[in-house]
Design an enzyme around this catalytic site. Structure first.
Site, mmCIF file in Angstrom:
data_model
loop_
_atom_site.group_PDB
_atom_site.id
_atom_site.type_symbol
_atom_site.label_atom_id
_atom_site.label_comp_id
_atom_site.label_asym_id
_atom_site.label_seq_id
_atom_site.Cartn_x
_atom_site.Cartn_y
_atom_site.Cartn_z
ATOM 1 N N CYS A 1 -7.254 4.398 -2.144
ATOM 2 C CA CYS A 1 -7.097 2.954 -1.924
ATOM 3 C C CYS A 1 -8.248 2.120 -2.491
ATOM 4 C CB CYS A 1 -6.954 2.659 -0.427
ATOM 5 S SG CYS A 1 -5.512 3.404 0.346
ATOM 6 N N ASP B 1 0.819 -1.201 0.000
ATOM 7 C CA ASP B 1 0.000 0.000 0.000
ATOM 8 C C ASP B 1 0.863 1.265 0.000
ATOM 9 O OD1 ASP B 1 -1.997 2.006 0.550
ATOM 10 O OD2 ASP B 1 -3.252 0.418 1.359
#
Length: 510
Positions: free
Chosen positions: A53, A13
């Site tokens: 995200c 991430d």
């Protein structure tokens, strides 16, 4: 159908591409990923097609541009009937195992309003088997692990705050309250290794997703102060917020939306001084090194268990991170640092191409079609991405794309965002598109806002040349290119299907 073998799909991430190749590469140790690059094929012009995200992962896992799946914000539902990597792997006989999260928001049309699945956007994508819940805002198994190890905390979010080793006020790069062996990254890796050990000899698909180096920026020792902040390159920029804001009206609210203070917990105030910014950048790099260490454990497990040469391994990131560049933090902007991500793929039996670098433009929506192509599963026409197998084998198709395309939605349907308030946009026109070819980057808005054009043979992203008359032909060409791109990539879920007297028939999109 005979299955091809194992698939390990790793997403890190918020890892910037230049941590492996670019401005930060010489300042961060990533030995395991660098070693993996020598055995894999690296794509150095790889971009996320949307941020943040939730939307970025929706695009990666559906192979669709955001303009088609329309899960354009964290918390925007994904249509329940959208083909995904999970649904298609199941058709091929695989049980899609999820270690981590997908940040998928459930479709409320097929759930009762009281269903708890509609209380959080951090749900696993339908079709995955969530082996361990590791969502940023929940992570109950990891919390339980910490408690069993004797760690004490009043609130879960206290876990994400630096803790002074001397008992005095904490510093930005003080360590986390937990040891490195008990971090969320270590815990997830331990669960993965323990869960996969019994599956040796079976064909499996595993999606392993690491939350770090996503903020809050807190790292266990020794990663918290692994890098000297004074040795790191300064953030790229024009010299201050006012200069950045003058580039385009979009940037003033962008810089106000997220600041350095939003990236660390446990402090009443974090002044954006050069010293503090460099410290936060150093913690980010430390977290990246921690993830690299555990990826090394995963790769070694595959080698030790005799599965390495039977496993398609993909390592990438969902999106990038500004990290103070251009006076900005996060990924809700237009600059490459927020979209340019690493992509490394090791294809079994592809030793001739090991260590090669592909500079053709690739997009995050290409990953799922690549996996499906490798296992021999048909790629649904709904997927906008293309298989990378020809490129992995050293063959660039003549009709391969000459540019990459990304989108960003900066609205909220219930509470107007700072962009909506300052730019006067609404949820239907608070969006932009980014088209990048070999020389130029064009940014165009749905709202009546001026475009941006960056010439990378000149000052690149440091100068908007959209209103320089010398660039008028290029601005017109790229604007038409973006229009054609959107027209060509409108949803193809059923557009290539025809109902005939012999029943439904369709042709493959690519």
């Amino acid at each position: 159908m005979q299955r091809a073998g194992n698939v390990l799909f790793i997403i890190i991430d918020q890892l910037r591409a230049d941590c492996l190749n670019g401005a930060l590469a010489g300042h961060v140790d990533l030995p395991n990923m660098r070693a993996f690059m020598q055995e894999a094929v690296t794509f150095d012009r790889h971009f996320s097609v949307t941020n943040p995200c939730g939307p970025s992962r929706a695009s990666i896992l559906t192979g669709q541009y955001a303009m088609n799946h329309r899960s354009v914000r964290n918390g925007t539902p994904l249509r329940h009937d959208t083909p995904t990597i999970a649904s298609e792997m199941r058709k091929a006989g695989y049980s899609p195992l999820l270690f981590g999260y997908t940040d998928t928001t459930a479709d409320p049309r097929i759930h009762d309003p009281n269903d708890p699945v509609l209380r959080s956007y951090e749900q696993p994508m339908a079709g995955f088997e969530e082996v361990v819940e590791m969502r940023l805002e929940e992570s109950y198994p990891w919390r339980s692990h910490l408690m069993k190890q004797g760690y004490s905390f009043d609130s879960y979010w206290d876990v994400h705050s630096p803790v002074s080793e001397s008992g005095g006020p904490a510093k930005l790069n003080d360590p986390a309250l937990y040891a490195a062996k008990d971090s969320d990254t270590a815990f997830l890796t331990d669960v993965f290794l323990n869960s996969m050990a019994p599956l040796v000899g079976q064909n499996w698909f595993a999606h392993l997703t690491y939350i770090r180096p996503h903020p809050p920026l807190v790292a266990p020792a020794p990663y918290n102060n692994m890098y000297d902040p004074t040795s790191l390159p300064l953030p790229a920029g024009l010299g201050g917020a006012n200069s950045e804001a003058e580039v385009h009206p979009f940037f003033a609210p962008t810089m106000q939306k997220q600041t350095a203070a939003d990236f660390v917990l446990g402090f009443k105030n974090v002044d954006p001084t050069p010293e503090n910014i460099q410290i936060l950048r150093s913690v980010y790099l430390g977290l990246a090194t921690e993830v690299d260490h555990h990826i090394g454990r995963v790769v070694q497990f595959l080698k030790d268990s005799g599965q390495y040469d039977d496993t398609l391994i993909i390592i990438t990131a969902d999106h990038g991170e500004m990290l103070g560049d251009r006076n900005s933090w996060g990924k809700m902007t237009v600059y490459d640092a927020a979209y340019h991500t690493p992509l490394m793929i090791r294809l079994p039996g592809n030793r001739d191409q090991a260590g090669s670098v592909i500079s053709a433009p690739t997009e995050s929506i290409d990953v799922t079609p690549t996996i499906l192509d490798w296992i021999g599963q048909s790629i649904p026409n709904s997927m906008d991405g293309r298989s990378l197998l020809p490129l992995l084998r050293g063959n660039l198709p003549e009709d391969w794309r000459s540019y990459s395309f990304s989108e960003l939605d900066f609205s909220e349907p219930l509470n107007p965002t700072i962009w909506q308030e300052q730019l006067g946009t609404d949820p239907s026109d608070s969006s932009l598109g980014i088209l990048r070819d070999d020389r130029f980057t064009l940014v165009e808005f749905a709202a009546d806002l001026p475009p941006m054009l960056f010439d990378h043979t000149g000052r690149g992203e440091f100068e908007n040349v959209a209103f320089n008359p010398d660039y008028a032909p290029e601005l017109a060409r790229l604007t038409r290119q973006m229009l054609r791109h959107r027209m060509r990539n409108m949803d193809h879920t059923l557009s290539l299907c025809a109902i005939t007297s012999d029943g439904p028939k369709s042709r493959s999109r690519h």
